[in-house]
Design a protein around this motif. Structure first.
Motif, PDB file in Angstrom:
ATOM      1  N   GLY A  28       6.592  -7.611   2.434  1.00 15.91           N
ATOM      2  CA  GLY A  28       6.053  -7.825   1.035  1.00 15.91           C
ATOM      3  C   GLY A  28       7.323  -8.581   0.385  1.00 15.91           C
ATOM      4  N   GLY A  29       9.016  -7.604   0.550  1.00 14.55           N
ATOM      5  CA  GLY A  29      10.254  -7.549  -0.226  1.00 14.55           C
ATOM      6  C   GLY A  29      11.157  -7.731   0.350  1.00 14.55           C
ATOM      7  N   GLY A  55       6.871 -16.456  -0.346  1.00 11.57           N
ATOM      8  CA  GLY A  55       5.548 -17.004   0.096  1.00 11.57           C
ATOM      9  C   GLY A  55       5.440 -16.914   1.734  1.00 11.57           C
ATOM     10  N   LEU A  56       6.601 -16.860   1.411  1.00 12.61           N
ATOM     11  CA  LEU A  56       6.935 -17.058   3.425  1.00 12.61           C
ATOM     12  C   LEU A  56       6.703 -15.733   3.931  1.00 12.61           C
ATOM     13  N   ASN A 115      11.166  -9.084   8.182  1.00 14.45           N
ATOM     14  CA  ASN A 115      10.853  -7.781   8.973  1.00 14.45           C
ATOM     15  C   ASN A 115       9.730  -8.011   9.792  1.00 14.45           C
ATOM     16  N   ILE A 116       8.902  -9.815  10.241  1.00 13.57           N
ATOM     17  CA  ILE A 116       8.138  -9.657  10.671  1.00 13.57           C
ATOM     18  C   ILE A 116       8.045  -8.067  11.638  1.00 13.57           C
ATOM     19  N   ARG A 117       6.156  -7.931  11.767  1.00 17.20           N
ATOM     20  CA  ARG A 117       5.468  -7.177  13.156  1.00 17.20           C
ATOM     21  C   ARG A 117       4.517  -7.683  13.303  1.00 17.20           C
ATOM     22  N   VAL A 118       4.757  -8.517  15.057  1.00 21.12           N
ATOM     23  CA  VAL A 118       3.077  -9.121  14.972  1.00 21.12           C
ATOM     24  C   VAL A 118       1.990  -7.948  15.675  1.00 21.12           C
ATOM     25  N   ARG A 160       6.144 -21.517  12.397  1.00 23.89           N
ATOM     26  CA  ARG A 160       5.749 -20.467  12.688  1.00 23.89           C
ATOM     27  C   ARG A 160       4.564 -19.889  11.842  1.00 23.89           C
ATOM     28  N   ASN A 161       3.539 -19.305  12.840  1.00 22.56           N
ATOM     29  CA  ASN A 161       2.738 -18.281  12.612  1.00 22.56           C
ATOM     30  C   ASN A 161       1.599 -19.081  11.177  1.00 22.56           C
ATOM     31  N   ALA A 162       1.485 -18.226   9.950  1.00 20.55           N
ATOM     32  CA  ALA A 162      -0.116 -19.194   9.623  1.00 20.55           C
ATOM     33  C   ALA A 162       0.132 -18.830   7.858  1.00 20.55           C
TER      34      ALA A 162
END
Length: 336
Positions: A89-90, A97-98, A104-107, A281-283
């Motif tokens: 978020g930061g 908005g991506l 720092n994404i964690r899936v 990438r992703n959605a």
């Protein structure tokens, strides 16, 4: 709670773990259905580039709310699906908005433990009511959203001639949402039964066998004008590179696939076409919403896509069985 752990490539264990404790701002979800993704099979096979073992897999998730924060609009028992991309978020990507490409994404099920378990606790923003969609169908929303996002990235419209390479579940989702936009869709694969499914159940307009005559066949089918948009969903570097051969002038090439290897292409051929290369990438949240709209409108054949079903308790044996190509799996779903 029970959880399915991939201890190392090729080895799964059904174990007992403490129930998760809901954190501040999180929702505790009782998992009901888990879709099995190509990512999960890659983890099982030891082929995923971003994973450390042991790992609880599972990111295609639906369930019911067990506990929500005070003041939440969610109530215990509400049917929900989970957006499995935990963004920070930061970061600069999130600020644009991506959230699907958060720095720092964690899936769930990849970077951290996922939902092949009785319960999972995730941020409230990642928990979405299913509306009138059955929970079993809601477990397919995530993989469908990946195809919807790729179609959006390619800016596909009714004016486009589209080639989707690879007719696995992600390729099928790209077909569904390209057709929803009115495009003429050709599908290329080596598996004739998958091509027949794409035409009979998904509404694809034409097919190409991915043999050494595919370029000549495509040139003939298109009158030498090739394709406005090519969407790769093969997960293999060789056909990803081959996809450049099918671009017309001004075309867009969308890579839904991700592989460990480098890929290469002819710069003069790419340059003279003034083509555009796009990663997908992703959605994003609007992609999930689009999937829900299309399911509610009856444009997604969920029953046909969900070819295999089983119970989490039986998953240790089922994973080996379902990972064999001859099993004919399109989408397998575990009931928890």
């Amino acid at each position: 709670m029970k959880a399915l752990v991939c201890d190392e490539p090729g080895r799964l264990s059904l174990v007992s773990r403490p129930d998760p404790v809901r954190g501040d701002g999180e929702v505790l979800v009782r998992i009901r259905h888990v879709g099995i993704c190509g990512t999960d099979f890659h983890i099982f096979a030891g082929k995923h580039p971003f994973l450390e073992y042991p790992r609880v897999m599972g990111h295609e998730l639906s369930g019911t709310v067990e506990e929500a924060p005070s003041g939440s609009a969610l109530r215990k028992g509400d049917p929900v699906y989970i957006v499995p991309y935990l963004s920070c978020g930061g970061c600069q990507a999130c600020r644009k908005g991506l959230t699907n490409a958060c720095c720092n994404i964690r899936v769930l099920g990849v970077h951290c433990d996922g939902g092949m378990a009785d319960y999972v606790s995730v941020p409230e923003r990642n928990v979405v009511p299913t509306g009138g969609i059955a929970l079993e169908d809601a477990a397919m929303i995530e993989f469908l959203a990946i195809g919807a996002h790729g179609v959006k990235r390619g800016n596909i419209s009714a004016a486009n001639r589209v080639l989707v390479t690879g007719s696995g579940p992600i390729g099928m989702s790209a077909i569904i949402f390209a057709k929803a936009r009115g495009a003429h869709v050709t599908v290329m694969d080596t598996r004739e039964y998958r091509l027949a499914f794409a035409v009979d159940r998904l509404g694809a307009d034409a097919v190409l066998i991915a043999d050494d005559r595919a370029e000549a066949s495509a040139e003939r089918q298109t009158g030498g004008e090739w394709f406005d948009v090519v969407v790769d969903a093969t997960g293999n570097a060789v056909p990803m590179q081959r996809g450049f051969n099918f671009l017309n002038h001004g075309a867009r090439y969308v890579l839904l696939s991700v592989v460990r290897q480098d890929i290469a292409f002819s710069d003069p051929e790419f340059h003279k076409r003034e083509a555009t290369l796009l990663a997908s990438r992703n959605a994003q949240p609007d992609d999930f919403a689009e999937v829900v709209r299309q399911i509610e409108a009856g444009r997604v054949p969920t029953r046909a896509l969900n070819t295999h079903r089983g119970r989490l308790e039986d998953a240790v044996g089922l994973f080996s069985e379902w990972s064999r190509p001859e099993a004919g799996v399109i989408k397998a779903i575990l009931e928890v």
